[in-house]
Design an enzyme around this catalytic site. Sequence first.
Site, PDB file in Angstrom:
ATOM      1  N   ASP A   1       4.825 -11.252  -5.031  1.00 25.01           N
ATOM      2  CA  ASP A   1       4.969 -12.283  -6.059  1.00 25.01           C
ATOM      3  C   ASP A   1       5.610 -13.550  -5.521  1.00 25.01           C
ATOM      4  OD1 ASP A   1       4.041 -12.448  -8.667  1.00 25.01           O
ATOM      5  OD2 ASP A   1       6.050 -12.320  -9.516  1.00 25.01           O
TER       6      ASP A   1
ATOM      7  N   ASP B   1       9.891  -1.686 -18.185  1.00 22.80           N
ATOM      8  CA  ASP B   1       9.449  -0.310 -17.967  1.00 22.80           C
ATOM      9  C   ASP B   1       9.669   0.559 -19.208  1.00 22.80           C
ATOM     10  OD1 ASP B   1      12.156  -0.577 -17.712  1.00 22.80           O
ATOM     11  OD2 ASP B   1      12.315   0.308 -15.731  1.00 22.80           O
TER      12      ASP B   1
END
Length: 874
Positions: free
Chosen positions: A152, A583
Site C-alpha cells: 500500500d 477485522d
Amino acid sequence: MSDFLDKPWKPLTRKVNISGGIISPYRLLVIFRIVILAFFLSWRIRNPNYDAMWLWGMSIVCEIWFAISWLLDVLPKMNPINRAADLAALHDKFEQPSPSNPTGRSDLPGIDVFVSTADPEKEPPLVTANTILSILGVEYPIEKVSCYISDDGGAILTFEAMAEAVKFAELWVPFCRKHNIEPRNPDAYFSIKKDPTKNKKRPDFVKDRRWMKREYDEFKVRINGLPEAIKKRSEMYNAREEKKEREEMKAKNGGVAGTEDQPLNVPKATWMADGTHWPGTWYTPCADHSKGDHAGILQVMSKVPEHDPVMGYDDEKTLDFTGVDIRIPMFAYVSREKRPGFDHNKKAGAMNAMVRASAVLSNGPFILNLDCDHYVYNSIVLREGMCYMMDRGGDRVCYIQFPQRFEGIDPSDRYANHNTVFFDGNMRALDGLQGPMYVGTGCMFRRYALYGFEPPRFMEHTGLFGRVKTKVNRNPNQAKLNLEDDDTQPLNENNSESSGVPQKFGNSSIFTDTIPIAEFQARPLADHKSVKNGRPPGELLKPRPPMDAPTVAEAIAVISCWYEDKTEWGDRVGWIYGSVTEDVVTGYRMHNRGWRSIYCITKRDAFRGTAPINLTDRLHQVLRWATGSVEIFFSKNNAFFATRRLKFLQRIAYLNVGIYPFTSIFLVVYCFLPALSLFSGQFIVQGLDVTFLFYLLSITVCLILISLLEVKWSGIALEEWWRNEQFWVIGGTSSHLVAVLQGLLKVIAGVEIHFTLTSKSAGEDEEDVYADLYLVKWTSLFIMPLTIIIINLIAVIMGILRTVYSVIPQWNKLFGGLFFSFWVLSHMYPFAKGLMGRKGKVPTIVYVWSGLLSITIALLWISLDPPGGTKQEG
C-alpha cells in the site's frame, strides 16, 4: 451413481465438547457464582456504610458494573469445544482415483493467499520476503495456490525484494519438498537450535542444507543491499537525464552552455532495473509519485504453474532435484492506485482491491490473509482448513480462524503478549456458539461470503421469512445475489441485469462473472445423499486458463481508486470500512447474516508472527484495539442492533467487544478506593463482619475454581492466566480509558485526539533479542497507572501511621484498605518493572510526579482535616 451416493459417509472433521456436558462443573460454578453475586450485591445495597456514604456509593456502583462485565465475558464461554481435522480422509476423498477422477488428480478447490504491507521502513522487506517464501512452499496442489502481496506504500524496495524472493524460491521450495523441511520460512528454519538432521534420511541432506544456507545468506545480503543499489541506480540515471537536458539546452542556445544554477526540468526520479521510471512512490516524492498519489501497479512475478508436475534433475550448479516437483505457485505484486481527494480506507481498502484483482486473475474460491510478519509455520495448514470447508455443512462456514502464535516474546511474557487466555480460552468457547471472531490475520475466508451473500439453506435452518427451502444449484453460472440494504432482508434471486450487480460490485463484467464460479467451486463434494448444495466430483480437474494481457489489464482497472464509487465495497461487500478494527466488524457482518465460523487449532502451530514486547508499543497496540471497540459501540455495528440471525450468546460476545473499554472508568475508580479508604480511615463497608467476609471468600474461591477449570480446558498455564489478569488492570487503567475519552470526544464534539510518544531512550544492548523489553519510551498512557501506584503507596504509609499513632486504632479498616491496596499494586507490578528499565533505575519523572502528588495530597488533607487546635474560637 446411486451406489456412490449411498456409501457410508466419512467425516473430514470431528468435535468434542470439553466443558463436561450440559450439567458440567464449569457451568454449575458459573451459576453458583451468579447467585452468590446477586445475594452479595443485594446485601451491599441493603447495608450501606453510613459513616462514609460516598465511599460506599462509589464502590457499589463499580461492583455492579464489574458483575455485569463478568457476565458478558463468562456467558459466551459456556460451550467450549475442541476440533480435529482428518487429513487422511481429505486425501482419500479428493486425491484418490475414482470413477469421476481416474488419474487421482487433486479435486481440491483453489486458494488465494493475501499478504499486506505498507511501509518497508517499519516492515522490513526481508521479513516480508520470508513470509512469502513460507507461503510458496505450502503442501497443497501447486497449480491451485496463488499468492498476492499488497504494497500500500507503492515502494520500489518492496517490489524488488519480492522479485528477489521469487528467484530464491525456485531453489528454496524444491529443497523444502525434497527434504520435508519445517518451517518453510528460511530465516526461522536456519535459526532453529535443535539438531537439523533429526528424522532426515537422505544421504545428501547435510550437503544440500549447507549449500542452501550459503544461498540464503547471499539472498539476505542482496535484500539488505537493495536500498543502496536503488539509490545509486537512480542517481546514475538522474545524472544521465540531467546531462541530456543540458545538452538539449546547449543545442537550443546555439552551442552556448547554460549556467550551473540554471534550473533543469528533470525530476529526481526513482528508477527500475530496466531503466524506466518506477510508477509508484519515489524517494523524492512529487506529483503522481508519492504515497498518496501514484498509479496502480500489478506485476505477475511468478507465472501460472503448469497443470502437470515438472520434475527436476541433477544440476551440478545447484542441487539434485531428481523426482522433485520444481514448480512454484503464482505470485503477483499489487499496489492499488492512490490519488488525492479519495478516501483509500487504509488496510481494508487495500484488501478489497486485492480481492477484486485476485478474482480476475485466479479467482480462488477461498482466501487466506496474513500480515507480512506472520509466516506459515505448518506447511499443511491449508489442508487442515480445507477439511472444515469441504466437510458436510461446510458450505455454511464463512471463515476458518487460526490462533495467533508469536515468537520473540520474553520468557516471562511480562505484558501478556501471547494472549493465550483470549486465543485458547475465549475463541475456543466461541467456536461452540456461532464461531470465533475474525482477528485480522491467519484467517481463511470463503470468497462468496466476503461478497455479502447470505449462507445457503439459511431459511431451511432457521425458519426465518417462512419455511422456504432453497434448491440445490448445480449450475456455476447462476448465483443468488444479496442486494438489499439491510442485513435482515433475505437474498433476491433476480438475475444480474435486473438486480443491479454493477451498482453493488462495480462496472467490471469480468469481475462479476467470477462470482458464481467462485461460489460453485467452494461447495463440498456431492458424494453422499446427505450433502446438500454440493458440486459433482471431478469438476475441478480442468487446468486453469492461461493468463493474457486483457485479463491483466482488467485486474489493473479494478484496483483503480475510482472503481468503488457508487458501489457497496466496504459497506456490505468485502472488508468493512469505518473502523480501525475492520477485522472484527467484517466478521460480525458475516455472523449477522447467518454464517458461522470455525476455530482451527492445529497440533503444530499454523502460523507464527511477532508482537511488540516494549511496554509503550504494547499499550499503543491495545489503545488501537480499544479505540476500534469504542467506535463499534457508537456505530450501527453495535450488537444491540444485530438481526435475529445472530445467536444470543454470540450477540453477548459481540456486545462485550463494544462495552469492555468502558469498564476502565469503573476500574480506575476502584483502584483509587483503597487509597481513599486508607486516607479517610473508613472502609467500603461498616466493618469487616462475618457476612462480608463470607461473601468475599465465597466469590473469590468460586472465581478461582472457575479460572482453574478454564485453565484446564484451554490448556494455558497458571502464570499465563495471572499475566493476563495483571495486564487487564494495566491496559484498563491506561489504553482503555484513553480510548473511551477519544470515542466520547469524537461522538460529542467531533474531535479526534492522537496520543504520541513524547520522549525516547536508546536501547542499551543491541545484541540482546529482548532489548526492546527494557526500552523506556515515555507516553501519556503512563500517567494514570503511575498515579494509581504512587497514591496507593502514599496511602499505605499514611494509613499505617494514622492507625499506629491513633488513640483508638481501627485495625480492621486498616487491614481492609491494605488488602485492596496490595491487590492493586500486585497487578501493577509489571508496569512498574517496565518503567524502571533494565537496571531497575526509577526515572526522574517518577520522583517528580511522586513529589507533586505528595504535596497535593498533604495540602488537601490539611484543608479537609486540619490538625486539632488550629481553628480559632469565635
